[in-house]
Design a protein around this motif. Structure first.
Motif, mmCIF file in Angstrom:
data_model
loop_
_atom_site.group_PDB
_atom_site.id
_atom_site.type_symbol
_atom_site.label_atom_id
_atom_site.label_comp_id
_atom_site.label_asym_id
_atom_site.label_seq_id
_atom_site.Cartn_x
_atom_site.Cartn_y
_atom_site.Cartn_z
ATOM 1 N N ARG A 148 50.962 0.980 39.014
ATOM 2 C CA ARG A 148 50.155 0.274 40.086
ATOM 3 C C ARG A 148 49.931 1.484 41.361
ATOM 4 N N LEU A 149 50.796 2.200 41.521
ATOM 5 C CA LEU A 149 50.588 3.468 42.420
ATOM 6 C C LEU A 149 49.212 4.146 42.154
ATOM 7 N N ALA A 150 48.988 4.355 40.518
ATOM 8 C CA ALA A 150 47.902 4.962 40.236
ATOM 9 C C ALA A 150 46.510 4.148 40.634
ATOM 10 N N ALA A 151 46.601 2.992 40.447
ATOM 11 C CA ALA A 151 45.794 2.076 40.696
ATOM 12 C C ALA A 151 45.391 1.840 41.947
ATOM 13 N N VAL A 152 46.188 1.791 42.933
ATOM 14 C CA VAL A 152 46.222 1.576 44.411
ATOM 15 C C VAL A 152 45.681 3.000 44.920
ATOM 16 N N THR A 153 46.084 4.159 44.434
ATOM 17 C CA THR A 153 45.624 5.483 44.801
ATOM 18 C C THR A 153 44.217 5.595 44.597
ATOM 19 N N LYS A 154 43.674 5.118 43.324
ATOM 20 C CA LYS A 154 42.463 5.183 42.742
ATOM 21 C C LYS A 154 41.383 4.529 43.657
ATOM 22 N N GLY A 155 41.799 3.398 44.072
ATOM 23 C CA GLY A 155 41.138 2.539 44.878
ATOM 24 C C GLY A 155 41.035 2.932 46.339
ATOM 25 N N TRP A 156 42.068 3.300 47.037
ATOM 26 C CA TRP A 156 42.034 3.787 48.295
ATOM 27 C C TRP A 156 41.305 5.157 48.537
ATOM 28 N N ALA A 215 34.456 3.275 37.834
ATOM 29 C CA ALA A 215 35.222 3.879 36.531
ATOM 30 C C ALA A 215 36.592 3.628 36.276
ATOM 31 N N GLU A 216 37.001 3.362 35.123
ATOM 32 C CA GLU A 216 38.354 3.154 34.620
ATOM 33 C C GLU A 216 38.852 1.955 35.441
ATOM 34 N N GLY A 217 37.974 1.154 35.720
ATOM 35 C CA GLY A 217 38.541 -0.492 36.256
ATOM 36 C C GLY A 217 37.993 -0.400 37.900
ATOM 37 N N ASP A 218 36.932 -1.462 37.988
ATOM 38 C CA ASP A 218 36.551 -1.391 39.346
ATOM 39 C C ASP A 218 37.472 -1.738 40.348
ATOM 40 N N ASN A 219 37.248 -1.103 41.646
ATOM 41 C CA ASN A 219 38.387 -0.850 42.552
ATOM 42 C C ASN A 219 39.045 -2.303 42.839
ATOM 43 N N LEU A 220 37.990 -3.241 43.072
ATOM 44 C CA LEU A 220 38.418 -4.600 43.682
ATOM 45 C C LEU A 220 39.576 -5.232 42.457
ATOM 46 N N ALA A 221 38.901 -5.356 41.377
ATOM 47 C CA ALA A 221 39.793 -5.883 40.437
ATOM 48 C C ALA A 221 41.086 -5.049 40.321
ATOM 49 N N LEU A 222 41.088 -3.838 40.353
ATOM 50 C CA LEU A 222 42.548 -3.185 40.307
ATOM 51 C C LEU A 222 43.353 -3.624 41.299
ATOM 52 N N LEU A 249 45.141 -8.808 49.320
ATOM 53 C CA LEU A 249 44.503 -7.593 49.345
ATOM 54 C C LEU A 249 44.575 -6.881 50.579
ATOM 55 N N ALA A 250 44.579 -7.652 51.674
ATOM 56 C CA ALA A 250 45.056 -6.629 52.974
ATOM 57 C C ALA A 250 46.375 -5.983 52.664
ATOM 58 N N ALA A 251 47.322 -6.593 52.155
ATOM 59 C CA ALA A 251 48.521 -6.191 51.845
ATOM 60 C C ALA A 251 48.417 -4.722 51.262
ATOM 61 N N VAL A 252 47.624 -4.724 49.927
ATOM 62 C CA VAL A 252 47.384 -3.529 49.294
ATOM 63 C C VAL A 252 46.831 -2.489 50.186
ATOM 64 N N THR A 253 45.805 -2.911 50.978
ATOM 65 C CA THR A 253 45.216 -1.721 52.259
ATOM 66 C C THR A 253 46.557 -1.125 52.758
ATOM 67 N N ALA A 254 47.315 -2.139 53.312
ATOM 68 C CA ALA A 254 48.502 -1.486 54.100
ATOM 69 C C ALA A 254 49.535 -0.786 53.268
ATOM 70 N N HIS A 255 49.634 -1.134 52.134
ATOM 71 C CA HIS A 255 50.491 -0.603 51.111
ATOM 72 C C HIS A 255 50.007 0.893 50.829
ATOM 73 N N ALA A 256 48.737 0.750 50.679
ATOM 74 C CA ALA A 256 48.086 2.308 50.346
ATOM 75 C C ALA A 256 48.346 3.267 51.867
#
Length: 656
Positions: free
Chosen positions: A408-416, A456-463, A532-539
């Protein structure tokens, strides 16, 4: 009201009745608190000795104690003139050049060691990102997705790796289909097992099942792929597995394989293609097996996983390392673009207040302010990426919860990081004016390449939707009481970032509970914006914590001070963005909210004469920067005309 030293108060007023019981107490700042804002800037540097020591310490912290082993080879590669791209070359020539560079990379590394070391893989992408986005694509696919998948599965001895290690054949990875991207669990390519001759027949049943992936075109020479296909044994679907499949030889596609080029994308070109299979027969050892699934001599299927979805995710497990690689490329691009923009801002001069005086555009707050905020974000991006890589490499593979958290941290980091890099590149391009549009200056091509990392490696929004659902359902500790400190104290700011994340999660959970039961999609749609706002805040909280951790490791006082100010700038801007929810829940006072802009300006004022030092710490080779005209003070010479009249040694004689 309880007064705490440092011009800060913690108070409970009538609004506290609306807060959840586990919410922290509000932050208030005494009305008399004043902030002195520095608005002038002198474009100078510290003494050479001090600047060198501080810059060296920042570099050490950014790249880690083992930076020479992990990053050194790739940094030197960036300085190699043979690795330079030619933005004006024909598309086919540029694609071919990326493969030549790939083989140059392969000559200087142990391919097996690289494919099995996530830190080295990420470092490779960090330094190749600013150099050639197409090279990032083909290198990441060959070393991580292709070769890494072969090494992660058994049995190795039945699949000789020498042709791939020597790049006699280049590897590619075929998962996504024209009709199935983020829902690749539903892909339709099949591999039917024939128990008589112990072979598989790989087949594309319809147009939507064509593989929609790079890089199967003719450039680069013979290629093989690991192909994601549905394993069918006696009509039974065992789920999706990977199959080692030769695609092309020196002449072209092998029998039964069709490769059709897709229209070229903007930016550095890659040979994206549609690839399909018409009854291609593969040997038994083509199936990549492991604990998640094996096929015995009698066609008996065994698996430690009862879920076909889990088997699929295990088969494509290299995608997690790929997310870290995409994040690394984004971070590397951000550092390079910011370096160019800051250097250009220091030697691009404009008319000052007096007509006879020229000043660098950096002297203007409107110019250096956005770039300093970009610097704070870039340092935070780098720190978060480092934390995500360490979390992934240090995970306990016997603990499913720890594996899930690291993924999960890898996915959040990739998106952010990829989203932040896009915003940063756009800002830096604009700060460089028309020069920023020219590909030769190294910014505009990256503006397009970064779009590839976002997908790549999964669209950010889907991740992030997946990460948001996991955070929503996971047990999470509420933030504690706000610690004592001034209004820009890092501990206070980090506590507020935690509180913002907690508020978004709490709201999402309430919305999920209140949504009508019986319709899962409708319930998720109700809660997903808050999740999704929580994911942003988490990142942002995670990035802030990682940047603070870097500051705590600093042994040189000025480097520590700079990192703390970068953290303050990063966190104050995020707290300002979240000030509405924090204020409405009684976690901030209105005076503190009004004070935030002045606090931000104060930090920018302190950092204003440190811009060059901050980007010099990125350590980009001067040989690389010399190839980008506006990165040097004599950039106008790159656009000079040697035969122009102003360069003539003798005045031209004009006929009367």
């Amino acid at each position: 009201m309880t007064t705490i030293p440092g011009s800060r108060t913690v108070t409970t007023d009538d609004r506290s009745a609306t807060r959840a019981p586990d919410s922290p107490a509000p932050v208030a700042v005494a009305a008399s608190t004043a902030v002195t804002v520095t608005t002038s800037v002198t474009v100078t540097t510290a003494t050479a000795t001090t600047a060198t020591a501080t810059t060296a310490e920042l570099t050490r912290l950014l790249y880690g104690p083992d930076h020479e082993r992990v990053h050194g080879p790739w940094r030197r590669l960036l300085a190699d003139p043979r690795m330079r791209t030619d933005p004006g070359a024909a598309t086919a020539d540029r694609i071919a050049a990326s493969y030549r560079r790939l083989r140059q990379v392969n000559r200087m590394t142990d391919a097996t060691a690289l494919a099995t070391d996530p830190r080295a893989l990420a470092a490779l992408h960090e330094w190749l990102g600013p150099l050639d986005g197409a090279l990032v694509v083909v290198a990441g696919i060959h070393y991580n997705l292709f070769l890494g998948s072969l090494l992660d599965h058994d049995p190795h001895e039945k699949r000789p790796l020498d042709p791939y290690l020597a790049m006699e054949r280049i590897g590619t990875f075929l998962c996504t289909e024209l009709g199935h991207g983020n829902d690749a669990i539903a892909l339709r390519t099949t591999a039917v097992y024939d128990r008589t001759d112990r072979t598989f027949t790989l087949h594309t049943p319809d147009a939507g099942a064509q593989k929609f992936m790079p890089n199967t075109g003719p450039a680069g020479g013979p290629k093989s792929a690991v192909v994601a296909a549905r394993l069918l044994v006696d009509g039974r679907d065992h789920g999706i597995f990977l199959f080692l499949t030769p695609l092309t030889d020196e002449v072209g596609p092998l029998p039964g394989v069709t490769v059709r080029p897709l229209p070229q994308r903007p930016g550095n070109p890659v040979d994206h293609c549609l690839t399909s299979f018409d009854e291609v027969v593969l040997p038994h050892e083509a199936l990549l097996t492991g604990e998640h699934g094996r096929l015995g001599p009698d066609a008996g299927f065994t698996s430690s996983l009862g879920s076909r979805r889990k088997r699929f995710l295990t088969s494509i497990g290299r995608v997690t390392a790929g997310k870290l690689c995409m994040s690394a490329a984004a971070v590397g691009c951000a550092r390079a673009v910011l370096t160019v923009a800051v250097r250009y801002a220091h030697h691009r001069e404009v008319t000052g207040a007096r007509a006879d005086r020229r000043i660098p555009v950096w002297a203007h707050r409107s110019h250096h302010g956005p770039l300093l905020e970009a610097a704070a974000t870039t340092y935070a991006m780098t720190a978060l990426h480092r934390a995500a890589v360490e979390r992934w490499t240090g995970r306990d593979d016997t603990d499913p919860g720890e594996i899930a958290a690291a993924e999960r941290l890898a996915a959040v980091t990739k998106g952010w990081t990829t989203w932040q890099a896009r915003n940063l590149i756009i800002e830096c391009r604009e700060r460089c004016g028309a020069q920023g549009l020219l590909p030769v200056n190294g910014i505009s091509p990256l503006a397009m390449d970064i779009e590839g990392t976002i997908t790549a490696e999964g669209d950010n929004l889907a991740l992030w939707a997946k990460a948001g659902a996991e955070l929503l359902l996971a047990e999470s500790a509420p933030p504690g009481a706000v610690p004592e400190g001034g209004p820009d104290d890092p501990a206070v700011l980090q506590s507020l970032l935690h509180a913002a994340e907690h508020l978004h999660l709490s709201r999402a959970r309430v919305l999920l509970r209140q949504a009508p039961s019986g319709d899962g999609l409708r319930r998720w749609n109700t809660a997903s914006p808050a999740a999704l706002a929580a994911v942003t805040a988490h990142a942002e909280r995670s990035a802030g914590a990682a940047l603070l951790a870097l500051a705590e490791q600093a042994t040189e006082p000025r480097a520590r001070s700079l990192l703390l100010d970068l953290y303050r700038l990063f966190a104050l801007r995020r707290v300002s963005t979240e000030s509405g929810p924090l204020l409405s829940e009684g976690l901030l006072t209105d005076h503190y909210v009004r004070l935030l802009p002045d606090l931000i300006e104060q930090v920018i004022g302190r950092l204003a004469d440190r811009g060059r030092q901050l980007v010099d710490a990125f350590g980009l080779p001067e040989e690389f920067l010399a190839g980008l005209p506006i990165a040097g003070p004599d950039y106008q010479r790159a656009f000079d005309h040697p035969e122009a009249h102003w360069n003539a040694t003798e005045p031209a004689v004009r006929p009367i």
